[in-house]
Design a protein around this motif. Structure first.
Motif, short mmCIF file in Angstrom:
data_model
loop_
_atom_site.label_atom_id
_atom_site.label_comp_id
_atom_site.label_asym_id
_atom_site.label_seq_id
_atom_site.Cartn_x
_atom_site.Cartn_y
_atom_site.Cartn_z
N ALA A 121 40.48 48.17 77.53
CA ALA A 121 40.63 46.75 77.90
C ALA A 121 41.64 46.06 76.98
CB ALA A 121 39.28 46.06 77.84
N VAL A 122 41.58 46.33 75.68
CA VAL A 122 42.51 45.71 74.75
C VAL A 122 43.94 46.17 75.00
CG1 VAL A 122 43.14 45.53 72.31
CG2 VAL A 122 40.74 45.36 72.98
N ALA A 123 44.13 47.46 75.27
CA ALA A 123 45.47 47.98 75.54
C ALA A 123 46.06 47.35 76.80
CB ALA A 123 45.43 49.50 75.68
N LEU A 124 45.25 47.22 77.85
CA LEU A 124 45.73 46.57 79.08
C LEU A 124 46.04 45.10 78.84
CD1 LEU A 124 43.28 48.19 81.65
CD2 LEU A 124 45.69 48.74 81.32
N MET A 125 45.25 44.44 78.00
CA MET A 125 45.50 43.04 77.68
C MET A 125 46.82 42.90 76.92
SD MET A 125 43.38 40.47 75.19
CE MET A 125 43.97 41.42 73.78
N ALA A 208 43.26 51.60 70.76
CA ALA A 208 43.96 50.60 71.58
C ALA A 208 45.47 50.69 71.40
CB ALA A 208 43.47 49.20 71.23
N LEU A 209 45.93 50.80 70.17
CA LEU A 209 47.38 50.90 69.93
C LEU A 209 47.96 52.19 70.51
CD1 LEU A 209 47.56 49.54 66.27
CD2 LEU A 209 48.26 48.38 68.36
N THR A 210 47.21 53.28 70.42
CA THR A 210 47.69 54.53 70.99
C THR A 210 47.77 54.46 72.51
OG1 THR A 210 46.63 55.71 69.14
CG2 THR A 210 47.31 57.02 71.04
N LEU A 211 46.75 53.86 73.12
CA LEU A 211 46.78 53.71 74.58
C LEU A 211 47.89 52.76 75.02
CD1 LEU A 211 42.96 53.52 75.40
CD2 LEU A 211 44.53 55.39 75.92
N TYR A 212 48.11 51.70 74.26
CA TYR A 212 49.21 50.79 74.61
C TYR A 212 50.56 51.51 74.53
CZ TYR A 212 52.77 47.22 74.11
OH TYR A 212 53.92 46.49 74.26
N ALA A 213 50.73 52.35 73.51
CA ALA A 213 51.97 53.13 73.43
C ALA A 213 52.12 54.03 74.65
CB ALA A 213 51.97 53.96 72.14
N GLY A 214 51.01 54.58 75.14
CA GLY A 214 51.07 55.38 76.34
C GLY A 214 51.42 54.56 77.57
N LEU A 215 50.89 53.34 77.64
CA LEU A 215 51.19 52.47 78.79
C LEU A 215 52.67 52.16 78.90
CD1 LEU A 215 48.22 49.92 78.60
CD2 LEU A 215 48.57 51.70 80.32
N THR A 216 53.35 52.04 77.75
CA THR A 216 54.78 51.70 77.78
C THR A 216 55.62 52.83 78.35
OG1 THR A 216 55.06 52.50 75.50
CG2 THR A 216 54.52 50.16 75.81
N ARG A 234 42.10 47.19 89.84
CA ARG A 234 41.26 48.37 89.58
C ARG A 234 41.85 49.61 90.23
NH1 ARG A 234 34.81 48.87 91.15
NH2 ARG A 234 34.52 51.02 90.38
N GLN A 235 42.36 49.47 91.45
CA GLN A 235 42.96 50.61 92.12
C GLN A 235 44.23 51.07 91.43
OE1 GLN A 235 43.28 48.83 96.01
NE2 GLN A 235 41.42 49.86 96.77
N VAL A 236 45.01 50.13 90.90
CA VAL A 236 46.21 50.51 90.16
C VAL A 236 45.85 51.33 88.94
CG1 VAL A 236 48.11 49.60 88.77
CG2 VAL A 236 47.59 48.57 90.98
N PHE A 237 44.78 50.93 88.26
CA PHE A 237 44.36 51.67 87.07
C PHE A 237 43.87 53.07 87.43
CE2 PHE A 237 41.06 53.01 84.07
CZ PHE A 237 41.77 52.99 82.89
N THR A 238 43.06 53.18 88.48
CA THR A 238 42.47 54.47 88.83
C THR A 238 43.45 55.43 89.50
OG1 THR A 238 41.67 53.51 90.91
CG2 THR A 238 40.16 53.50 89.02
N THR A 239 44.49 54.90 90.15
CA THR A 239 45.42 55.77 90.87
C THR A 239 46.75 55.98 90.15
OG1 THR A 239 46.27 53.87 92.13
CG2 THR A 239 44.44 55.13 93.09
N VAL A 240 47.09 55.08 89.23
CA VAL A 240 48.38 55.21 88.53
C VAL A 240 48.17 55.41 87.03
CG1 VAL A 240 50.57 54.08 88.01
CG2 VAL A 240 49.53 53.80 90.27
N THR A 241 47.54 54.44 86.38
CA THR A 241 47.46 54.46 84.92
C THR A 241 46.64 55.63 84.40
OG1 THR A 241 47.64 52.04 84.90
CG2 THR A 241 46.86 53.12 82.90
#
Length: 329
Positions: A121-125, A208-216, A234-241
């Motif tokens: 949640a923090v990484a997505l925020m 959180a910082l590691t996941l945010y780096a992955g999101l980029t 929610r669908q974007v997270f489950t199907t893409v992220t």
């Protein structure tokens, strides 16, 4: 004009190369210097030696002691006798050990689930924030991560102190008079919950910082295509992220399992495994048996079993992760 001068420049250069003497051929049987081949190993030798001394030697020593009759007398004068599997039989035959194992598994599961949920949640925020707010939040996470373990533990002890603690003051201010001078650390459930909050608070920044780096690293075109197709958040997270970052989620989960499972300093500083053994996990239990009862042989056996249980958990998790990866290939 002579014919040679009319030749193209490339041809003249090629003719010069053809007439130039060839470089000397290497001597038959010549080999590179042996030092050059050993140089990489010499560079990593200090690190390997330090790792072996700080990690491998204590592990081997603990395993050896677990097969000996090793108490205070043997610690002072030496000469510990081998007893085979007697220490393991005594530990595994006791109901207390299995109760501690169940509590440790519960402790690990609760902490790891909360850490992963809050960190995601923090990484997505962070990914949705503007530049200034993103830097402010990331700076706060880094400061939290950099706080020493015992310093953070002391802060939580003060927050939940019965008379001068901020938590009790805030609850009483909000109208909850039952929390006036409430002693949080006198009850097993509340102590367990405070320790969970402490460990989660200390672990979220790294995850959180590691996941945010992955999101980029996820291309923005994938998110745009999903939104054009009408996918919800929610669908974007489950199907893409999540499918793209599944290996990263698996790695972070493995690291958090290791960190939480072997957690000792926070528990010992706050409750020493109490009250009524409500926070006694395997590392704490091994320390209690070895130091309080001076049964270093039993404590070493418990430590060895702790390592084996942790390895079994990690192997199970990694096999499941690899299975999912194989299904999606």
């Amino acid at each position: 004009m002579p014919a040679a001068s009319q030749a193209p420049p490339r041809r003249r250069a090629r003719d010069r190369d053809a007439t130039a003497p060839a470089p000397p051929a290497p001597r038959p049987g010549a080999r590179p210097s042996r030092l050059n081949g050993l140089w990489p190993y010499l560079l990593i030798a200090p690190t390997l030696a330090g790792t072996a001394y700080l990690l491998l030697y204590p592990l081997v020593r603990s395993v050896v002691i677990s097969f000996q009759h090793f108490r205070t007398g043997e610690l002072i004068r030496g000469g510990a006798a081998l007893v085979g599997l007697d220490n393991y039989t005594r530990v595994l035959g006791g109901a207390e050990f299995w109760a501690v194992v169940r509590r440790t598994l519960l402790w690990t599961a609760v902490n790891v689930v909360l850490i992963m949920v809050v960190s995601t949640a923090v990484a997505l925020m962070i990914a949705r924030l503007g530049r200034r707010m993103r830097l402010a939040v990331m700076g706060g996470l880094v400061l939290t991560w950099a706080t020493p373990v015992l310093a953070a533990t002391t802060i939580f002890q003060w927050l939940f102190q019965s008379r001068l603690g901020v938590v009790n003051w805030l609850l009483v201010t909000l109208g909850f008079e039952s929390f006036r001078d409430y002693t949080w650390f006198a009850h097993g459930t509340s102590t367990f919950a405070i320790l969970v909050a402490l460990v989660v608070w200390q672990s979220v920044p790294f995850a959180a910082l590691t996941l945010y780096a992955g999101l980029t690293t996820i291309p923005a075109e994938l998110y745009e295509a999903a939104r054009i197709d009408g996918a919800s958040g929610r669908q974007v997270f489950t199907t893409v992220t999540f499918p793209i970052l599944r290996p990263l989620f698996g790695l972070i989960t493995s690291l958090e399992v290791i960190w939480v499972f072997k957690c000792f300093a926070q528990i010992w500083a706050i409750s020493k495994g109490g009250p009524e053994e409500a926070t006694t996990t395997l590392p704490v239990y091994a320390f209690q048996v070895a130091q309080s009862l001076h049964r270093y042989d039993l404590g070493s056996a418990i430590s060895s079993l702790t390592v084996l249980i942790l390895i079994a958990l990690l192997i199970t998790h990694l096999r499941r992760m690899l299975k999912h990866e194989g299904e999606h290939l």
